[in-house]
Design an enzyme around this catalytic site. Sequence first.
Site, PDB file in Angstrom:
ATOM      1  CD  GLU A   1      -2.742  -1.143   2.365  1.00 14.39           C
ATOM      2  OE1 GLU A   1      -2.701  -0.290   3.416  1.00 14.39           O
ATOM      3  OE2 GLU A   1      -3.762  -2.005   2.654  1.00 14.39           O
TER       4      GLU A   1
ATOM      5  CG  ASN B   1      -0.637  -6.866  -1.311  1.00 17.88           C
ATOM      6  OD1 ASN B   1      -0.984  -7.598  -2.286  1.00 17.88           O
ATOM      7  ND2 ASN B   1      -0.981  -6.631  -0.342  1.00 17.88           N
TER       8      ASN B   1
ATOM      9  CG  HIS C   1      -9.827  -5.498   0.520  1.00 19.76           C
ATOM     10  ND1 HIS C   1     -10.012  -6.873   1.232  1.00 19.76           N
ATOM     11  CD2 HIS C   1      -8.313  -5.388   0.711  1.00 19.76           C
ATOM     12  CE1 HIS C   1      -9.114  -7.164   1.826  1.00 19.76           C
ATOM     13  NE2 HIS C   1      -8.015  -6.158   1.509  1.00 19.76           N
TER      14      HIS C   1
ATOM     15  CD  GLU D   1      -4.553  -7.736   1.676  1.00 22.56           C
ATOM     16  OE1 GLU D   1      -5.540  -7.285   2.002  1.00 22.56           O
ATOM     17  OE2 GLU D   1      -3.487  -7.512   1.712  1.00 22.56           O
TER      18      GLU D   1
ATOM     19  CG  ASP E   1     -12.916  -8.629   0.991  1.00 23.27           C
ATOM     20  OD1 ASP E   1     -12.852  -7.685   0.732  1.00 23.27           O
ATOM     21  OD2 ASP E   1     -12.229  -8.777   2.293  1.00 23.27           O
TER      22      ASP E   1
HETATM   23  C1  XIL Z   1      -6.525  -6.098   8.256  1.00 21.23           C
HETATM   24  C2  XIL Z   1      -6.910  -7.260   9.053  1.00 21.23           C
HETATM   25  O1  XIL Z   1      -7.691  -8.230   8.697  1.00 21.23           O
HETATM   26  C3  XIL Z   1      -7.346  -6.734  10.426  1.00 21.23           C
HETATM   27  O2  XIL Z   1      -7.522  -7.654  11.395  1.00 21.23           O
HETATM   28  C4  XIL Z   1      -6.743  -5.686  10.695  1.00 21.23           C
HETATM   29  O3  XIL Z   1      -6.975  -4.879  12.120  1.00 21.23           O
HETATM   30  C5  XIL Z   1      -6.236  -4.711   9.970  1.00 21.23           C
HETATM   31  O4  XIL Z   1      -5.712  -5.258   9.014  1.00 21.23           O
HETATM   32  N1  XIL Z   1      -5.116  -4.467   3.607  1.00 21.23           N
HETATM   33  C6  XIL Z   1      -4.179  -5.469   4.136  1.00 21.23           C
HETATM   34  C7  XIL Z   1      -4.391  -6.297   5.140  1.00 21.23           C
HETATM   35  O5  XIL Z   1      -2.890  -5.559   3.690  1.00 21.23           O
HETATM   36  O6  XIL Z   1      -3.201  -6.355   6.003  1.00 21.23           O
HETATM   37  C8  XIL Z   1      -5.490  -5.718   6.155  1.00 21.23           C
HETATM   38  O7  XIL Z   1      -5.988  -6.729   7.177  1.00 21.23           O
HETATM   39  C9  XIL Z   1      -6.689  -5.457   5.003  1.00 21.23           C
HETATM   40  C10 XIL Z   1      -6.346  -4.506   4.062  1.00 21.23           C
END
Ligand code: XIL
Length: 475
Positions: free
Chosen positions: A165, A210, A249, A279, A281
């Site tokens: 990020e 990422n 996401h 990641e 969802d």
């Molecule tokens: C999130 C986790 O799911 C949570 O439990 C935590 O509080 C915050 O991070 N991008 C990422 C992940 O790279 O590491 C994040 O995970 C979600 C967004």
Amino acid sequence: MGKEEKMRKIHSLSRIALGAAILGAGFMNANAADETIRQLAKERGRFIGTILNSEWFNDDIEPEFQEIHKTQFNVVVAENEMKFDATEPKEDEFNFEKGDKMIKYAQANGLRVRGHALAWHSQVANWVNNYSGQKEKLLAVLKNHITKVVSHWKGKIAEWDVVNEAVNDDYNADWRSTNSVWYEGIGAEFLDSAFVWAHKADPDAELCYNDYSLEWGLREGSKASFVVEQVKRWKANGIPITCVGTQTHIEIAHETTPQNVRALAKALAELNVTLNITELDIGFPKGSAGKLTEADYAKQGHLYRQFMDVFLEEPNMGEFVIWGLTDAHSWLDEQQGKTEGLLYDKQYKPKPAYDSVMASLKAHPASEVKTPYSETVLNPPKDCGDESCGDSIIAIKPSAIANNISIHIAGRTLFITGVIAGKNAKVDVFDMQGRPIFSTKCEKGRADLSSITEGLYVVRVHDGSTSIVKKISIK
Ligand code: XIL
């Protein structure tokens, strides 16, 4: 009910009840017990997985979670336990306990491991902020962190999110310049350096950049086009990046995003870089909880299906990771104002999205899906430093195929040609975990494998001096 009492109750479920729950959940929509996402992914040389939620690390999760996880998936990532604040809570004092627990679980169950994440502006330990703005000190801190973390799991973590990020959220994309202790103190050099240090610590690990919102397309000023430009620069400068991760996401309304992921995969293919979905969802707005209809879940399944189609059709995609397994444990509800974005519902029952993923896998036969990975990556020799390997398992190391020897399968007959064919060579068949399951002799260049059930195996033909090892699919 107190937490301890609740856990006791969960764990006192009889094995039979648990087995039934798992069969109901894990296999309800699969026709045969061996038809799992995991098996179909493996046959296609791909990795499909989900996180281990923090509740798993704290032994505070239903027993169904792990049973489904290890049965259905072949890649794993820790939700929070390999992040900076978890691994180096105090300066130069490392805590690898939870990460080690995941590695042990992954090795015992033959799962590939993604490491997440080394250089990220979020979830950095507080003590790092004591050095805000001090470039040399921050470089030393980051180098020490990356070197020690990657070295600790060298050879055990297949792939790292080296930088996470780092692009800002403006419509004129550039690096994130605020609220990032690394960028503000070091500048963009922190990214290039992070890749170099990670590579030095484990030259065999895949190294990814990422980020989120990469699924919004490649238009000018987008995050995705900025990342592609940076990858070009990194490749031109010899920075050892091998993959990009698109977090993905998204929400149910984001209907064009699968095609944007396809376009990104194609752009990265030209640079010889793999694209992974890291990641995923696909959430509904939180307010819709309890009001969702069959059509809503079908729509969600349709989007999952499209992502899986893209994933299987693009040859430079390797991993498809969903950020959670069950809607009962998801950061969407806790932090994102979204809900029900995963493959299993709160009772661990597979949703239409699960069926869609399976349907996509079946619609893309193994013979048509390309893998970006070498044979050793797909079937790594088992690390038997861990007691969970057991004594009876033989580590299969596919040998180079000798020029004049070859084996191939047609139906249930194995054909063997070359010097060993006429010498009554021994034929051994192993499952994909390296356990011997069948042995016979080669007669007149053939071996009958008709007693073996459908599936993917490793076959070894040897005559004492020469041997050949090959992966075969029995249909
Ligand atoms: C999130 C986790 O799911 C949570 O439990 C935590 O509080 C915050 O991070 N991008 C990422 C992940 O790279 O590491 C994040 O995970 C979600 C967004």
